[in-house]
Scaffold this motif. Structure first.
Motif, PDB file in Angstrom:
ATOM      1  N   ALA A  21       7.663  -6.893   7.734  1.00 14.16           N
ATOM      2  CA  ALA A  21       7.245  -5.344   7.303  1.00 14.16           C
ATOM      3  C   ALA A  21       8.233  -4.810   6.819  1.00 14.16           C
ATOM      4  CB  ALA A  21       6.688  -4.676   8.607  1.00 14.16           C
ATOM      5  N   ALA A  22       7.994  -3.827   5.751  1.00  9.13           N
ATOM      6  CA  ALA A  22       9.156  -3.296   4.985  1.00  9.13           C
ATOM      7  C   ALA A  22       8.508  -1.975   4.580  1.00  9.13           C
ATOM      8  CB  ALA A  22       9.745  -4.320   4.115  1.00  9.13           C
ATOM      9  N   ALA A  23       9.468  -0.981   4.133  1.00  7.04           N
ATOM     10  CA  ALA A  23       8.899   0.232   3.560  1.00  7.04           C
ATOM     11  C   ALA A  23       9.952   0.947   2.222  1.00  7.04           C
ATOM     12  CB  ALA A  23       8.861   1.294   4.677  1.00  7.04           C
ATOM     13  N   ASP A  72       5.428   4.809   1.432  1.00  4.78           N
ATOM     14  CA  ASP A  72       5.859   5.716   2.509  1.00  4.78           C
ATOM     15  C   ASP A  72       6.612   5.041   3.597  1.00  4.78           C
ATOM     16  OD1 ASP A  72       5.984   8.027   3.847  1.00  4.78           O
ATOM     17  OD2 ASP A  72       4.043   8.367   4.073  1.00  4.78           O
ATOM     18  N   GLU A  73       7.963   5.684   3.711  1.00  2.83           N
ATOM     19  CA  GLU A  73       8.857   5.032   4.718  1.00  2.83           C
ATOM     20  C   GLU A  73       8.383   5.875   6.079  1.00  2.83           C
ATOM     21  OE1 GLU A  73      12.874   5.707   3.741  1.00  2.83           O
ATOM     22  OE2 GLU A  73      12.653   4.804   1.853  1.00  2.83           O
ATOM     23  N   ALA A  74       7.454   6.756   6.029  1.00  2.00           N
ATOM     24  CA  ALA A  74       7.067   7.401   7.295  1.00  2.00           C
ATOM     25  C   ALA A  74       5.953   6.526   8.170  1.00  2.00           C
ATOM     26  CB  ALA A  74       6.369   8.670   7.005  1.00  2.00           C
ATOM     27  N   ALA A  75       5.394   5.747   7.285  1.00  2.00           N
ATOM     28  CA  ALA A  75       4.622   4.624   7.983  1.00  2.00           C
ATOM     29  C   ALA A  75       5.152   3.500   8.408  1.00  2.00           C
ATOM     30  CB  ALA A  75       3.527   4.462   6.581  1.00  2.00           C
ATOM     31  N   ALA A  78       1.083  -1.073  -0.127  1.00  2.00           N
ATOM     32  CA  ALA A  78      -0.109  -0.020   0.004  1.00  2.00           C
ATOM     33  C   ALA A  78       0.969   1.515  -0.029  1.00  2.00           C
ATOM     34  CB  ALA A  78      -0.965   0.100   1.088  1.00  2.00           C
ATOM     35  N   ASN A  79       0.247   2.289  -0.263  1.00  2.58           N
ATOM     36  CA  ASN A  79       1.100   3.612  -0.303  1.00  2.58           C
ATOM     37  C   ASN A  79       1.531   4.008   1.097  1.00  2.58           C
ATOM     38  OD1 ASN A  79       2.267   6.095  -1.232  1.00  2.58           O
ATOM     39  ND2 ASN A  79       0.501   7.164  -0.597  1.00  2.58           N
ATOM     40  N   GLY A  80       0.556   4.235   1.950  1.00  2.00           N
ATOM     41  CA  GLY A  80       0.931   4.738   3.489  1.00  2.00           C
ATOM     42  C   GLY A  80      -0.225   4.299   4.427  1.00  2.00           C
ATOM     43  N   ASN A  81      -1.338   3.608   4.118  1.00  2.00           N
ATOM     44  CA  ASN A  81      -2.396   3.060   5.183  1.00  2.00           C
ATOM     45  C   ASN A  81      -1.895   1.983   5.761  1.00  2.00           C
ATOM     46  OD1 ASN A  81      -4.542   2.601   6.611  1.00  2.00           O
ATOM     47  ND2 ASN A  81      -5.994   2.846   4.805  1.00  2.00           N
ATOM     48  N   ALA A  82      -1.059   2.224   6.737  1.00  2.00           N
ATOM     49  CA  ALA A  82      -0.596   1.237   7.527  1.00  2.00           C
ATOM     50  C   ALA A  82      -1.150  -0.075   8.073  1.00  2.00           C
ATOM     51  CB  ALA A  82       0.551   1.509   8.451  1.00  2.00           C
ATOM     52  N   GLU A  83      -2.208   0.731   8.859  1.00  2.00           N
ATOM     53  CA  GLU A  83      -3.119  -0.082   9.660  1.00  2.00           C
ATOM     54  C   GLU A  83      -4.142  -1.082   8.899  1.00  2.00           C
ATOM     55  OE1 GLU A  83      -2.442   3.139  10.251  1.00  2.00           O
ATOM     56  OE2 GLU A  83      -1.545   3.071  11.853  1.00  2.00           O
ATOM     57  N   ALA A  84      -4.563  -0.314   7.529  1.00  2.00           N
ATOM     58  CA  ALA A  84      -5.498  -1.339   6.675  1.00  2.00           C
ATOM     59  C   ALA A  84      -4.668  -2.343   6.053  1.00  2.00           C
ATOM     60  CB  ALA A  84      -6.021  -0.226   5.653  1.00  2.00           C
ATOM     61  N   LEU A  85      -3.228  -1.967   5.779  1.00  2.00           N
ATOM     62  CA  LEU A  85      -2.480  -2.929   5.090  1.00  2.00           C
ATOM     63  C   LEU A  85      -2.251  -4.096   5.900  1.00  2.00           C
ATOM     64  CD1 LEU A  85      -0.795  -3.980   2.545  1.00  2.00           C
ATOM     65  CD2 LEU A  85       1.098  -2.572   3.635  1.00  2.00           C
ATOM     66  N   ALA A  86      -1.928  -3.719   7.232  1.00  2.00           N
ATOM     67  CA  ALA A  86      -1.518  -4.886   8.109  1.00  2.00           C
ATOM     68  C   ALA A  86      -2.792  -5.889   8.534  1.00  2.00           C
ATOM     69  CB  ALA A  86      -0.964  -4.278   9.533  1.00  2.00           C
TER      70      ALA A  86
END
Length: 387
Positions: free
Chosen positions: A79-81, A61-64, A38-46
């Motif tokens: 997990a990776a970014a 997005d590395e910030a996520a 995903a781009n940056g939606n970490a919670e939904a992706l997880a």
């Protein structure tokens, strides 16, 4: 389908990605999920990675990253970014990759997947528009099978099962006409982003919905078809079909025309790609022609919707023209959605960028990213100056 197929889904939290996972979820015994991104939606992706027992989840997005890592803690899922992580994920061993990252951000991961020589289900039209010749050369070199997911190109792909490409007389892409099909130019001057994303037939993301409203989406698909089905630009046509039942048609030399029909549900072409060369059952609504009653067609109005003519010009010109058009359009659509420009300004920005950069040449992938970045800066600067 009978055998299990491993799959990676790039753009898992987007419209196409979620539709893909809906089908995978309904056929869990037939699919093993390798990577989700995903781009940056970490919670939904997880949450999706845990639900589908993926091997790895990647945010662009590395910030996520920390949010993703925390959400996956204890799950055993990697997990990776970052862009490098996306490319590494695309190189993991998977029978099929669903390439559905929106925009040219999906180009490098898609190419990495192609280079593995497996099945690549392509839902990222912008990559093929910007670097079509380079992508098709990579497909030929690796032996990968490119399966189009856009409803129009998937329809053409299915119709060509009934004949050879050198027997094609004409390929017709159908277009709904979007939400402003009957609007005058004057009326279109004041349309809002909310109106533009309210597509009459399809449920899609904001960017592609605006592209449908300008009919740039059909222009992009025209260029995409030019690369996927090399019959010559003179044999490609566009026809407005408001009911979105016939998704495309192929006419052969004997004047037989094959058309693929279906309800306007992206899960249908996605299912076709996921199961190819077999078929898979879906819970999509079956087509009821008696209930629909009639199918109508009309020629597109290139005066009110000049994006089609611009795309045809870009396809004919070659070089960087299509990449310039795509980059300028992405910036312009983004600005419109943020209410920084008016709806009709989208095409004006694209035209201006084409005038400035349309003659540039492309030799390598680096050239694509270089001109893409330059055009985006140019358009952004002009939008800021005009504000």
């Amino acid at each position: 389908m009978s055998a299990s197929r491993s799959i990676s889904i790039f753009g898992a939290t987007g419209s196409v990605g979620m539709s893909t996972l809906d089908l995978v979820g309904a056929n869990r015994d037939q699919f093993k999920v390798v990577a989700l991104t995903a781009n940056g939606n970490a919670e939904a992706l997880a949450a999706l990675a845990i639900k589908f027992e993926a091997e790895i989840a990647v945010v662009a997005d590395e910030a996520a990253y920390e949010s993703l890592k925390s959400a996956l803690s204890g799950s055993g899922i990697e997990a990776a970014a970052g862009e490098g992580a996306l490319i590494d994920a695309a190189r993991r061993n998977a029978d099929m990759t669903m390439a559905s990252i929106v925009g040219t951000a999906g180009l490098k991961p898609t190419l990495a997947a192609i280079e593995q020589g497996n099945y690549v289900a392509l839902a990222n039209k912008e990559s093929l528009v910007s670097a079509g010749a380079l992508m098709m050369a990579a497909v030929q070199k690796s032996g990968a099978t490119l399966l189009p997911v856009d409803s129009e190109h998937n329809a053409i792909f299915q119709c060509l099962a009934g004949g050879k490409i050198d027997e094609v007389r004409k390929i017709t892409l159908t277009a709904s006409g979007g939400p402003f099909r009957e609007f005058t130019l004057e009326k279109m001057r004041n349309v809002t982003p909310k109106q533009a994303v309210a597509h009459p037939n399809w449920s899609m993301g904001a960017k592609i919905s605006v592209d449908s409203a300008t009919m740039m989406n059909k222009g992009l698909e025209f260029i995409e078809a030019h690369h996927l089905f090399p019959v010559g630009l003179d044999k490609l046509d566009i026809l407005v079909h408001p009911q979105s039942v016939i998704h495309s048609m192929v006419e052969f030399h004997d004047c037989s025309t094959l058309a693929q029909l279906g309800a306007p549900d992206m899960r249908i072409p996605i299912a076709s790609a996921l199961a190819w060369p077999a078929r898979m059952a879906t819970n999509c609504t079956p087509l009821n022609l008696a209930e629909i009653g009639q199918l109508t067609f009309e020629q597109p109005d290139e005066t009110r919707f000049p994006a089609i003519a611009i795309a045809k010009y870009a396809a004919q010109k070659g070089g960087a023209a299509a990449a310039v058009m795509n980059a300028a359009n992405e910036i312009a659509v983004g600005a419109f959605l943020e209410e920084k420009i008016a709806f009709l300004d989208i095409i004006n920005i694209v035209r201006d960028a084409m005038d400035q950069y349309g003659d540039e040449k492309l030799s390598h992938l680096d050239d694509v990213f270089s001109i893409d970045a330059e055009v985006r800066r140019y358009c952004q600067d002009n939008i800021i100056k005009a504000a």
